[in-house]
Motif scaffolding. Structure first.
Motif, PDB file in Angstrom:
ATOM      1  N   ALA A 163     -65.081 -10.649 -69.159  1.00 53.47           N
ATOM      2  CA  ALA A 163     -65.617 -11.165 -67.896  1.00 53.47           C
ATOM      3  C   ALA A 163     -66.918 -11.933 -68.136  1.00 53.47           C
ATOM      4  O   ALA A 163     -67.135 -13.012 -67.565  1.00 53.47           O
ATOM      5  N   GLU A 164     -67.796 -11.385 -68.978  1.00 48.61           N
ATOM      6  CA  GLU A 164     -69.060 -12.067 -69.261  1.00 48.61           C
ATOM      7  C   GLU A 164     -68.843 -13.385 -69.978  1.00 48.61           C
ATOM      8  O   GLU A 164     -69.658 -14.305 -69.860  1.00 48.61           O
ATOM      9  N   ALA A 165     -67.748 -13.506 -70.724  1.00 52.99           N
ATOM     10  CA  ALA A 165     -67.466 -14.743 -71.452  1.00 52.99           C
ATOM     11  C   ALA A 165     -67.257 -15.919 -70.515  1.00 52.99           C
ATOM     12  O   ALA A 165     -67.514 -17.070 -70.886  1.00 52.99           O
ATOM     13  N   ILE A 166     -66.817 -15.676 -69.286  1.00 52.26           N
ATOM     14  CA  ILE A 166     -66.602 -16.772 -68.335  1.00 52.26           C
ATOM     15  C   ILE A 166     -67.623 -16.726 -67.197  1.00 52.26           C
ATOM     16  O   ILE A 166     -67.449 -17.370 -66.167  1.00 52.26           O
ATOM     17  N   GLY A 167     -68.697 -15.951 -67.394  1.00 51.89           N
ATOM     18  CA  GLY A 167     -69.754 -15.879 -66.385  1.00 51.89           C
ATOM     19  C   GLY A 167     -69.363 -15.107 -65.150  1.00 51.89           C
ATOM     20  O   GLY A 167     -69.912 -15.348 -64.070  1.00 51.89           O
ATOM     21  N   ALA A 168     -68.416 -14.183 -65.271  1.00 55.91           N
ATOM     22  CA  ALA A 168     -67.939 -13.416 -64.116  1.00 55.91           C
ATOM     23  C   ALA A 168     -68.734 -12.123 -63.961  1.00 55.91           C
ATOM     24  O   ALA A 168     -69.363 -11.636 -64.903  1.00 55.91           O
ATOM     25  N   GLN A 169     -68.707 -11.578 -62.760  1.00 56.84           N
ATOM     26  CA  GLN A 169     -69.315 -10.275 -62.480  1.00 56.84           C
ATOM     27  C   GLN A 169     -68.229  -9.205 -62.595  1.00 56.84           C
ATOM     28  O   GLN A 169     -67.218  -9.262 -61.902  1.00 56.84           O
ATOM     29  N   PHE A 170     -68.483  -8.258 -63.479  1.00 53.39           N
ATOM     30  CA  PHE A 170     -67.512  -7.184 -63.708  1.00 53.39           C
ATOM     31  C   PHE A 170     -68.116  -5.879 -63.239  1.00 53.39           C
ATOM     32  O   PHE A 170     -69.271  -5.572 -63.521  1.00 53.39           O
ATOM     33  N   SER A 171     -67.337  -5.107 -62.496  1.00 56.53           N
ATOM     34  CA  SER A 171     -67.811  -3.805 -62.039  1.00 56.53           C
ATOM     35  C   SER A 171     -66.649  -2.815 -62.043  1.00 56.53           C
ATOM     36  O   SER A 171     -65.491  -3.195 -61.795  1.00 56.53           O
ATOM     37  N   ILE A 172     -66.974  -1.575 -62.324  1.00 58.46           N
ATOM     38  CA  ILE A 172     -65.977  -0.511 -62.306  1.00 58.46           C
ATOM     39  C   ILE A 172     -66.580   0.684 -61.576  1.00 58.46           C
ATOM     40  O   ILE A 172     -67.716   1.087 -61.846  1.00 58.46           O
ATOM     41  N   HIS A 173     -65.862   1.216 -60.621  1.00 59.00           N
ATOM     42  CA  HIS A 173     -66.329   2.329 -59.799  1.00 59.00           C
ATOM     43  C   HIS A 173     -65.335   3.475 -59.934  1.00 59.00           C
ATOM     44  O   HIS A 173     -64.129   3.292 -59.718  1.00 59.00           O
ATOM     45  N   SER A 174     -65.844   4.622 -60.297  1.00 58.90           N
ATOM     46  CA  SER A 174     -64.964   5.784 -60.441  1.00 58.90           C
ATOM     47  C   SER A 174     -65.775   7.064 -60.399  1.00 58.90           C
ATOM     48  O   SER A 174     -66.943   7.085 -60.819  1.00 58.90           O
ATOM     49  N   ASP A 175     -65.172   8.107 -59.877  1.00 59.85           N
ATOM     50  CA  ASP A 175     -65.736   9.448 -59.885  1.00 59.85           C
ATOM     51  C   ASP A 175     -64.588  10.416 -60.125  1.00 59.85           C
ATOM     52  O   ASP A 175     -63.445  10.158 -59.714  1.00 59.85           O
ATOM     53  N   PRO A 176     -64.860  11.515 -60.798  1.00 62.41           N
ATOM     54  CA  PRO A 176     -63.794  12.491 -61.030  1.00 62.41           C
ATOM     55  C   PRO A 176     -63.135  12.921 -59.720  1.00 62.41           C
ATOM     56  O   PRO A 176     -63.796  13.342 -58.773  1.00 62.41           O
ATOM     57  N   GLY A 177     -61.796  12.780 -59.679  1.00 62.67           N
ATOM     58  CA  GLY A 177     -61.026  13.172 -58.517  1.00 62.67           C
ATOM     59  C   GLY A 177     -60.984  12.152 -57.406  1.00 62.67           C
ATOM     60  O   GLY A 177     -60.367  12.399 -56.366  1.00 62.67           O
ATOM     61  N   LYS A 178     -61.604  10.964 -57.578  1.00 60.99           N
ATOM     62  CA  LYS A 178     -61.662   9.974 -56.503  1.00 60.99           C
ATOM     63  C   LYS A 178     -61.072   8.629 -56.890  1.00 60.99           C
ATOM     64  O   LYS A 178     -61.268   7.649 -56.181  1.00 60.99           O
TER      65      LYS A 178
ATOM     66  N   GLY B 227     -59.674   9.791 -61.786  1.00 57.90           N
ATOM     67  CA  GLY B 227     -60.993   9.202 -61.990  1.00 57.90           C
ATOM     68  C   GLY B 227     -61.698   9.741 -63.222  1.00 57.90           C
ATOM     69  O   GLY B 227     -61.170  10.590 -63.956  1.00 57.90           O
ATOM     70  N   PHE B 228     -62.915   9.284 -63.435  1.00 54.13           N
ATOM     71  CA  PHE B 228     -63.684   9.700 -64.608  1.00 54.13           C
ATOM     72  C   PHE B 228     -65.142   9.308 -64.411  1.00 54.13           C
ATOM     73  O   PHE B 228     -65.500   8.600 -63.455  1.00 54.13           O
ATOM     74  N   ASP B 229     -65.989   9.771 -65.324  1.00 55.18           N
ATOM     75  CA  ASP B 229     -67.418   9.421 -65.315  1.00 55.18           C
ATOM     76  C   ASP B 229     -67.596   8.104 -66.069  1.00 55.18           C
ATOM     77  O   ASP B 229     -67.405   8.028 -67.281  1.00 55.18           O
ATOM     78  N   VAL B 230     -67.986   7.045 -65.360  1.00 52.17           N
ATOM     79  CA  VAL B 230     -68.054   5.709 -65.952  1.00 52.17           C
ATOM     80  C   VAL B 230     -69.103   5.644 -67.055  1.00 52.17           C
ATOM     81  O   VAL B 230     -68.841   5.120 -68.146  1.00 52.17           O
ATOM     82  N   ASP B 231     -70.297   6.159 -66.783  1.00 55.62           N
ATOM     83  CA  ASP B 231     -71.370   6.080 -67.784  1.00 55.62           C
ATOM     84  C   ASP B 231     -70.990   6.805 -69.057  1.00 55.62           C
ATOM     85  O   ASP B 231     -71.229   6.312 -70.170  1.00 55.62           O
ATOM     86  N   GLU B 232     -70.406   7.987 -68.912  1.00 52.96           N
ATOM     87  CA  GLU B 232     -70.001   8.750 -70.090  1.00 52.96           C
ATOM     88  C   GLU B 232     -68.902   8.025 -70.850  1.00 52.96           C
ATOM     89  O   GLU B 232     -68.898   7.991 -72.092  1.00 52.96           O
ATOM     90  N   ALA B 233     -67.949   7.405 -70.130  1.00 53.77           N
ATOM     91  CA  ALA B 233     -66.873   6.682 -70.794  1.00 53.77           C
ATOM     92  C   ALA B 233     -67.396   5.460 -71.540  1.00 53.77           C
ATOM     93  O   ALA B 233     -66.936   5.152 -72.648  1.00 53.77           O
ATOM     94  N   LEU B 234     -68.375   4.759 -70.978  1.00 56.85           N
ATOM     95  CA  LEU B 234     -68.930   3.588 -71.650  1.00 56.85           C
ATOM     96  C   LEU B 234     -69.726   3.984 -72.886  1.00 56.85           C
ATOM     97  O   LEU B 234     -69.772   3.228 -73.862  1.00 56.85           O
ATOM     98  N   ARG B 235     -70.360   5.181 -72.845  1.00 58.33           N
ATOM     99  CA  ARG B 235     -71.121   5.620 -74.011  1.00 58.33           C
ATOM    100  C   ARG B 235     -70.226   6.123 -75.129  1.00 58.33           C
ATOM    101  O   ARG B 235     -70.594   6.046 -76.303  1.00 58.33           O
ATOM    102  N   SER B 236     -69.075   6.652 -74.792  1.00 61.34           N
ATOM    103  CA  SER B 236     -68.203   7.248 -75.802  1.00 61.34           C
ATOM    104  C   SER B 236     -67.420   6.169 -76.538  1.00 61.34           C
ATOM    105  O   SER B 236     -67.323   5.023 -76.117  1.00 61.34           O
ATOM    106  N   THR B 237     -66.835   6.556 -77.675  1.00 63.88           N
ATOM    107  CA  THR B 237     -66.031   5.622 -78.471  1.00 63.88           C
ATOM    108  C   THR B 237     -64.682   5.353 -77.841  1.00 63.88           C
ATOM    109  O   THR B 237     -63.988   4.417 -78.252  1.00 63.88           O
ATOM    110  N   THR B 238     -64.304   6.158 -76.841  1.00 57.93           N
ATOM    111  CA  THR B 238     -63.006   5.940 -76.192  1.00 57.93           C
ATOM    112  C   THR B 238     -63.073   4.866 -75.114  1.00 57.93           C
ATOM    113  O   THR B 238     -62.050   4.499 -74.550  1.00 57.93           O
ATOM    114  N   GLY B 239     -64.282   4.359 -74.825  1.00 57.72           N
ATOM    115  CA  GLY B 239     -64.424   3.352 -73.778  1.00 57.72           C
ATOM    116  C   GLY B 239     -64.358   1.926 -74.299  1.00 57.72           C
ATOM    117  O   GLY B 239     -64.952   1.019 -73.710  1.00 57.72           O
TER     118      GLY B 239
END
Length: 500
Positions: free
Chosen positions: A463-478, A441-453
């Motif tokens: 997903a937004e291009a076709i009007g879809a709902q996109f979600s990602i759930h993750s926590d370190p170690g989970k 797992g990883f920290d989603v907010d930190e990954a989205l802010r970094s250049t590696t995301g």
């Protein structure tokens, strides 16, 4: 008194005081609101006059009762009543003096005029008191002078101020307000003129023109006429404040409507821009896939043919070289390298644009993707596909496939776990894709802010291009779970798509 019935002075004084006290409360409340009737600083002196003069008339009522019962009034109470009367008239004068204001306003003009009028009043009172030893006559003379020197000019100036407000209202097409102020003007002017009829006092003109003259001539006390004028002033100002409040409510309603319309325009603009952004993202996705397909065709049609020709030439060359083992070994290595290049090229062509996605649809493409992940990435993918095996919109199939492809690639690179689960649920009006693993797992907010995301951002944009709902759930170690919900009606059945 009027023939037929006996006027009760107590009732008259009560109504007299109630009218002015109510007016004072009205003006005090109006001064705390937005300046539609007048500015707050202009209404405060009028409010002070109404409150203090109403209290004075009620105190006068008490004095009459005490005198009727034969009680002796303390001098302190008598002086307090006189002071209340003088203060009320000074407040009225301070309100009326505003009509004398020049275009360039002078600071504290009200206070200076009030102080000057009070000084003149004190000088004249002391002059007359010096000639009269009787206490009650002194009080009556001071009462009369307060009405002559303060109430008459103050009332007439106040009527002029109200007339100016009426003219302004008429100029602004506020005709109902102007009509209401007309009654207050008449009442204020009548009240000012009635102050000439003072209690009978031993000096001219109070010795001739006084309240006794009115009572003998009209057979009614002058207090009744003053009470009628007070009621007229109060009713007119009450109606004016009601109209001002209605205007404030209308202005508030108009402001709220304008705000709602502005918010609606902003919302419409945001929706329009969101639709534009979604359309641009669709065009980008389509352009990317078209470019991938073009590159795949070129690789398949040109580069693959060149490799095939190269391999055939190597095979022909090998047959002509018999006595040179070193050359034959070199040719063999080149043939092996050519075959490996062909395999890599074929895999690259499939990755750029899987033929299964175009020919057989999303189900077959995901099965191919799971198999490729096992072979190329060493990832064990548990695949669960549920729902009717029918074709969806081509753009939807492409986006869902690319998100699944990117998610499995991220699992192989970062999860440190060789197992992943991929599920696709196709219902009547929604497509649900879910990829999850039990990795680190990883920290989603930190990954989205970094250049590696960049990969995560790319999946979200697709997903937004076709009007879809996109979600990602993750926590370190989970572990990590990626979900996509696409509102998409089912298209034609698979066999019709294939046959076409």
């Amino acid at each position: 008194m009027l023939p037929g019935f006996q006027l009760n002075l107590l009732v008259i004084y009560f109504i007299y005081g109630l009218a002015f006290f109510s007016m004072g409360l009205l003006m005090l409340m109006e001064a705390g609101r937005s300046p539609l009737l007048a500015e707050a600083r202009m209404l405060r002196p009028l409010a002070a006059f109404g409150l203090s003069h109403g209290l004075h008339e009620w105190l006068e009522l008490f004095v009459l009762q005490a005198e009727h019962l034969g009680a002796t009034l303390p001098q302190g109470l008598v002086f307090f009543r006189l002071g209340l009367l003088v203060f009320s008239f000074l407040s009225l004068l301070a309100y009326g003096v505003q009509v004398l204001r020049p275009p360039q306003k002078l600071a504290a003009l009200d206070a200076w005029v009030g102080l000057g009028a009070f000084t003149v009043y004190l000088i004249v009172v002391n002059f007359l008191w010096a000639r009269e030893p009787d206490f009650w006559l002194r009080i009556r003379m001071a009462d009369a002078l307060a009405r002559y020197l303060l109430a008459v000019p103050g009332g007439l100036l106040a009527a002029r101020v109200l007339q100016r407000s009426m003219a302004t209202a008429r100029l602004n097409q506020r005709l109902a307000l102007a009509h209401a102020l007309r009654w207050s003007i008449a009442g204020m002017a009548g009240y000012a003129l009635l102050q000439v009829f003072v209690p009978a006092s031993p000096f001219f003109p109070a010795s001739v023109i006084n309240a006794t003259l009115v009572s003998q001539t009209l057979h009614m006390p002058v207090q009744l006429l003053r009470a009628l004028m007070a009621v007229l002033v109060t009713v007119g100002l009450l109606r004016a404040t009601q109209l001002a409040e209605e205007e404030r409510q209308q202005q508030l309603f108009d402001a709220q409507q304008a705000k709602l319309e502005a918010l609606q325009r902003v919302q419409e603009e945001l929706v329009r821009r969101e639709h534009m952004r979604q359309h641009l993202l669709q065009r980008i996705v389509v352009a990317q896939e078209e470019e991938r397909a073009r590159i795949a065709r070129e690789l398949h049609d040109e580069t693959a043919q060149l490799l095939t020709a190269f391999s055939l030439n190597l095979a022909g060359l090998e047959k002509r070289v018999d006595a040179q083992p070193q050359v034959r070994d070199l040719i063999s290595r080149l043939q092996n390298l050519s075959r490996r290049m062909s395999v890599v090229l074929r895999r690259l062509v499939h990755d750029l644009r899987p033929a299964q996605l175009d020919d057989l649809g999303l189900w077959a493409a995901l099965e191919y993707l799971a198999e490729s992940a096992r072979e190329q990435l060493g990832l064990e993918v548990t695949l669960h596909l549920d729902g009717p095996r029918r074709r969806l919109d081509p753009l939807v199939e492409t986006v869902v496939f690319r998100i699944a492809q990117e998610a499995l690639t991220n699992v192989a690179r970062h999860a440190a776990n060789p197992h992943a689960h991929l599920s696709l649920q196709v219902d009547a009006d929604v497509v649900h894709l879910r990829i999850h693993d039990s990795g680190r797992g990883f920290d989603v907010d930190e990954a989205l802010r970094s250049t590696t995301g960049v990969g995560l951002a790319g999946m979200r944009e697709r997903a937004e291009a076709i009007g879809a709902q996109f979600s990602i759930h993750s926590d370190p170690g989970k572990g990590t779970a990626v979900e996509v919900l696409v509102p998409c009606p089912i298209s034609a059945p698979l066999h019709k798509e294939v046959s076409s």
